[in-house]
Design a protein around this motif. Structure first.
Motif, PDB file in Angstrom:
ATOM      1  N   LEU A 205      84.191  69.581   4.604  1.00  0.00           N
ATOM      2  CA  LEU A 205      84.724  69.872   5.928  1.00  0.00           C
ATOM      3  C   LEU A 205      86.246  69.823   5.945  1.00  0.00           C
ATOM      4  CD1 LEU A 205      82.292  67.554   7.929  1.00  0.00           C
ATOM      5  CD2 LEU A 205      81.987  69.985   7.413  1.00  0.00           C
TER       6      LEU A 205
ATOM      7  N   MET B 143      92.970  77.287  14.800  1.00  0.00           N
ATOM      8  CA  MET B 143      93.038  75.941  14.237  1.00  0.00           C
ATOM      9  C   MET B 143      94.492  75.510  14.098  1.00  0.00           C
ATOM     10  SD  MET B 143      90.181  75.636  11.275  1.00  0.00           S
ATOM     11  CE  MET B 143      91.009  76.785  10.218  1.00  0.00           C
TER      12      MET B 143
ATOM     13  N   LEU C 132      81.636  71.600  14.207  1.00  0.00           N
ATOM     14  CA  LEU C 132      81.718  71.164  12.816  1.00  0.00           C
ATOM     15  C   LEU C 132      80.468  70.385  12.411  1.00  0.00           C
ATOM     16  CD1 LEU C 132      83.831  71.269  10.480  1.00  0.00           C
ATOM     17  CD2 LEU C 132      84.548  68.999  11.219  1.00  0.00           C
TER      18      LEU C 132
ATOM     19  N   CYS D 154      85.651  75.147   7.951  1.00  0.00           N
ATOM     20  CA  CYS D 154      86.966  74.881   8.541  1.00  0.00           C
ATOM     21  C   CYS D 154      86.849  75.072  10.052  1.00  0.00           C
ATOM     22  CB  CYS D 154      88.010  75.848   8.004  1.00  0.00           C
ATOM     23  SG  CYS D 154      87.914  76.118   6.235  1.00  0.00           S
ATOM     24  N   GLU D 155      86.916  73.970  10.780  1.00  0.00           N
ATOM     25  CA  GLU D 155      86.685  74.019  12.224  1.00  0.00           C
ATOM     26  C   GLU D 155      87.331  72.812  12.868  1.00  0.00           C
ATOM     27  OE1 GLU D 155      85.945  74.739  15.732  1.00  0.00           O
ATOM     28  OE2 GLU D 155      84.665  76.129  14.623  1.00  0.00           O
ATOM     29  N   ASP D 156      88.090  73.035  13.963  1.00  0.00           N
ATOM     30  CA  ASP D 156      88.744  71.900  14.627  1.00  0.00           C
ATOM     31  C   ASP D 156      87.933  71.341  15.788  1.00  0.00           C
ATOM     32  OD1 ASP D 156      89.253  74.151  16.183  1.00  0.00           O
ATOM     33  OD2 ASP D 156      91.220  73.458  16.822  1.00  0.00           O
ATOM     34  N   ASP D 157      86.830  71.996  16.150  1.00  0.00           N
ATOM     35  CA  ASP D 157      85.939  71.493  17.200  1.00  0.00           C
ATOM     36  C   ASP D 157      84.882  70.605  16.535  1.00  0.00           C
ATOM     37  OD1 ASP D 157      83.692  71.164  18.938  1.00  0.00           O
ATOM     38  OD2 ASP D 157      84.293  72.928  20.078  1.00  0.00           O
ATOM     39  N   GLU D 158      84.972  69.301  16.781  1.00  0.00           N
ATOM     40  CA  GLU D 158      84.110  68.310  16.123  1.00  0.00           C
ATOM     41  C   GLU D 158      82.614  68.600  16.324  1.00  0.00           C
ATOM     42  OE1 GLU D 158      83.729  65.051  13.612  1.00  0.00           O
ATOM     43  OE2 GLU D 158      85.608  65.940  14.260  1.00  0.00           O
TER      44      GLU D 158
ATOM     45  N   GLY E 110      89.362  70.016   9.084  1.00  0.00           N
ATOM     46  CA  GLY E 110      89.618  70.070  10.527  1.00  0.00           C
ATOM     47  C   GLY E 110      90.827  70.898  10.924  1.00  0.00           C
ATOM     48  N   ASP E 111      91.585  71.394   9.928  1.00  0.00           N
ATOM     49  CA  ASP E 111      92.730  72.248  10.244  1.00  0.00           C
ATOM     50  C   ASP E 111      93.002  73.179   9.053  1.00  0.00           C
ATOM     51  OD1 ASP E 111      94.808  71.090   8.369  1.00  0.00           O
ATOM     52  OD2 ASP E 111      94.463  69.298   9.597  1.00  0.00           O
TER      53      ASP E 111
END
Length: 121
Positions: A29, A54, A13, A6-10, A31-32
């Protein structure tokens, strides 16, 4: 073994996904925070790696939901650029199993993932 990241930084990620897939894990994956909770319910990961900051839900809220609402013992690694002692302590009090401060080495993450998964095997 299934891992949810779980990560909002591409960039982070993709780096984490690449390393974990190379290590032989099945990786999902999110993203939020909202997508993360949906994935936890449907994918049922063996381990969760989550950023703190996030959209929708923070990593700390995810830890709380996993431990209290879903009542799961799934190992959780928190990854954050916020290395404040207060934040780290809160993460552990909520039930996180490990905490890594950004920037971090993919190899260090890999070792921590293996260690946690061996404990639960």
């Amino acid at each position: 073994m299934k891992i949810l990241v779980c990560e909002d930084d591409e960039m982070v990620l993709k780096m984490v996904e690449f390393k974990l897939r190379k290590d032989g894990y099945e990786v999902q994956l999110a993203g939020d925070g909202k997508a993360a909770l949906d994935q936890i319910r449907s994918f049922q990961p063996d381990l969760i790696i989550t950023d703190i900051m996030m959209p929708y839900l923070t990593g700390l809220e995810i830890v709380h939901q996993v431990r209290k609402t879903l009542n799961l013992a799934t190992p959780i690694i928190i990854v954050s650029s916020i290395g404040l002692e207060k934040t780290v302590l809160e993460a552990f009090q909520l039930g996180a199993d490990d905490f890594i401060t950004k920037p971090f080495s993919p190899n260090e993450l890999s070792v921590r993932v293996k260690k946690l998964l061996m404990k639960t095997a």
